[in-house]
Motif scaffolding. Sequence first.
Motif, mmCIF file in Angstrom:
data_model
loop_
_atom_site.group_PDB
_atom_site.id
_atom_site.type_symbol
_atom_site.label_atom_id
_atom_site.label_comp_id
_atom_site.label_asym_id
_atom_site.label_seq_id
_atom_site.Cartn_x
_atom_site.Cartn_y
_atom_site.Cartn_z
ATOM 1 N N SER A 1 -36.191 1.589 -36.536
ATOM 2 C CA SER A 1 -35.739 2.520 -37.298
ATOM 3 C C SER A 1 -35.936 1.889 -38.623
ATOM 4 C CB SER A 1 -34.371 2.747 -37.288
ATOM 5 O OG SER A 1 -33.727 3.793 -38.320
ATOM 6 N N CYS A 2 -36.642 2.558 -39.467
ATOM 7 C CA CYS A 2 -37.140 2.256 -40.850
ATOM 8 C C CYS A 2 -36.846 3.013 -41.812
ATOM 9 C CB CYS A 2 -38.504 1.725 -40.712
ATOM 10 S SG CYS A 2 -39.688 2.731 -40.617
ATOM 11 N N ALA A 3 -36.516 2.692 -43.141
ATOM 12 C CA ALA A 3 -36.441 3.600 -44.303
ATOM 13 C C ALA A 3 -37.494 3.716 -44.954
ATOM 14 C CB ALA A 3 -35.166 3.070 -45.013
ATOM 15 N N VAL B 1 -35.434 -1.938 -38.316
ATOM 16 C CA VAL B 1 -34.404 -2.692 -37.439
ATOM 17 C C VAL B 1 -35.056 -2.219 -36.195
ATOM 18 C CG1 VAL B 1 -32.026 -2.082 -36.449
ATOM 19 C CG2 VAL B 1 -32.403 -1.838 -38.882
ATOM 20 N N THR B 2 -35.146 -3.370 -35.223
ATOM 21 C CA THR B 2 -35.520 -3.265 -33.935
ATOM 22 C C THR B 2 -34.811 -4.079 -33.102
ATOM 23 O OG1 THR B 2 -37.246 -5.218 -34.239
ATOM 24 C CG2 THR B 2 -38.015 -3.201 -34.857
ATOM 25 N N GLY C 1 -36.850 8.000 -43.478
ATOM 26 C CA GLY C 1 -37.739 7.352 -42.531
ATOM 27 C C GLY C 1 -37.510 7.803 -41.074
ATOM 28 N N PRO C 2 -38.313 7.424 -40.261
ATOM 29 C CA PRO C 2 -38.040 7.746 -38.735
ATOM 30 C C PRO C 2 -37.562 6.904 -37.989
ATOM 31 C CG PRO C 2 -40.398 6.803 -38.909
ATOM 32 C CD PRO C 2 -39.561 6.698 -40.321
ATOM 33 N N SER C 3 -36.434 7.489 -36.950
ATOM 34 C CA SER C 3 -36.073 6.692 -35.952
ATOM 35 C C SER C 3 -36.708 7.072 -34.818
ATOM 36 C CB SER C 3 -34.513 6.896 -35.938
ATOM 37 O OG SER C 3 -33.782 6.601 -36.982
ATOM 38 N N MET D 1 -44.397 -1.474 -40.568
ATOM 39 C CA MET D 1 -44.217 -2.964 -41.059
ATOM 40 C C MET D 1 -43.321 -3.175 -42.166
ATOM 41 S SD MET D 1 -46.100 -3.841 -38.483
ATOM 42 C CE MET D 1 -46.080 -5.480 -38.776
ATOM 43 N N GLY D 2 -42.882 -2.107 -42.860
ATOM 44 C CA GLY D 2 -41.937 -2.149 -43.879
ATOM 45 C C GLY D 2 -42.611 -1.641 -45.199
#
Length: 288
Positions: free
Chosen positions: A77-79, A60-61, A7-9, A51-52
């Motif tokens: 950052s999200c997976a 993570v914010t 996922g993007p950071s 949003m997950g």
Amino acid sequence: MHERSPGPSLAATRLPSPASLLLLLLLSLSLLAGRSHGWWCREDDEGCSLMGFRGDDLPVTGGGISEKGRFSYGFASCAGKRASMEDFYETRVDDVDGETVGLFGVFDGHGGARAAEYVKKHLFSNLIKHPKFMTDTKAAIAETFNHTDSEFLKADSSHTRDAGSTASTAILVGGRLVVANVGDSRAVVSKGGKAIAVSRDHKPDQTDERQRIEEAGGFVMWAGTWRVGGVLAVSRAFGDKLLKQYVVADPEIKEEVVDSSLEFLILASDGLWDVVTNDGKLLPWSSQ
């Protein structure tokens, strides 16, 4: 093969004036929306929703502000679907020779998280210790990127599987914004209301990158996308010891003067840029 992260950071920086900087490593949802529930990454093994993606999981914010409020920042950052996260980010505010310095980076790992995690931990620490950091920042960055790469390769020598990482970084020193990039993560500024990429995605099919690789004895071939040695889809990276002769960690560096025309900066891994344009418009395939 080159495994882009799950996922993007991302990182964004708002820079109204040298005296009052607002540094955001978090993209505005409204900027990228087009959908009321937020922006979306491609929904494959590398995609996610801010949003997950997995059930109720949230990204993570966070964020922070420098002393005296000279600049502030945020990050997210999200997976995606993969079992582990290979992207890392770093946000630092340091005092160097009496000057407040901001250091921000997005590190997109492939072949595992080892390289990205190492670069996150060591790159900026090495940089601010460099004797030329304040007097010749560009030279210090170039030398530190290659030194950190060499140190990672030594530390990782016992592993048989290659690991690598991109690095998209922004350093605020006084009234200067110095952007240094290795790999296909990207830095974009908004200047006078226009989105402008201030880094270049390092891809093997770029004419100069392909020429450099071939002159070093390597080759570029098509294997679903253009790849170095038929393996790696980026032409510059930290790590990747088996391809190190061709896949260098030499950063491309660009400097911007922080003035009223420089509105914000975004740093993000390709998990974002694969599905949105520099100015935040969804690409056609992002909803498929």
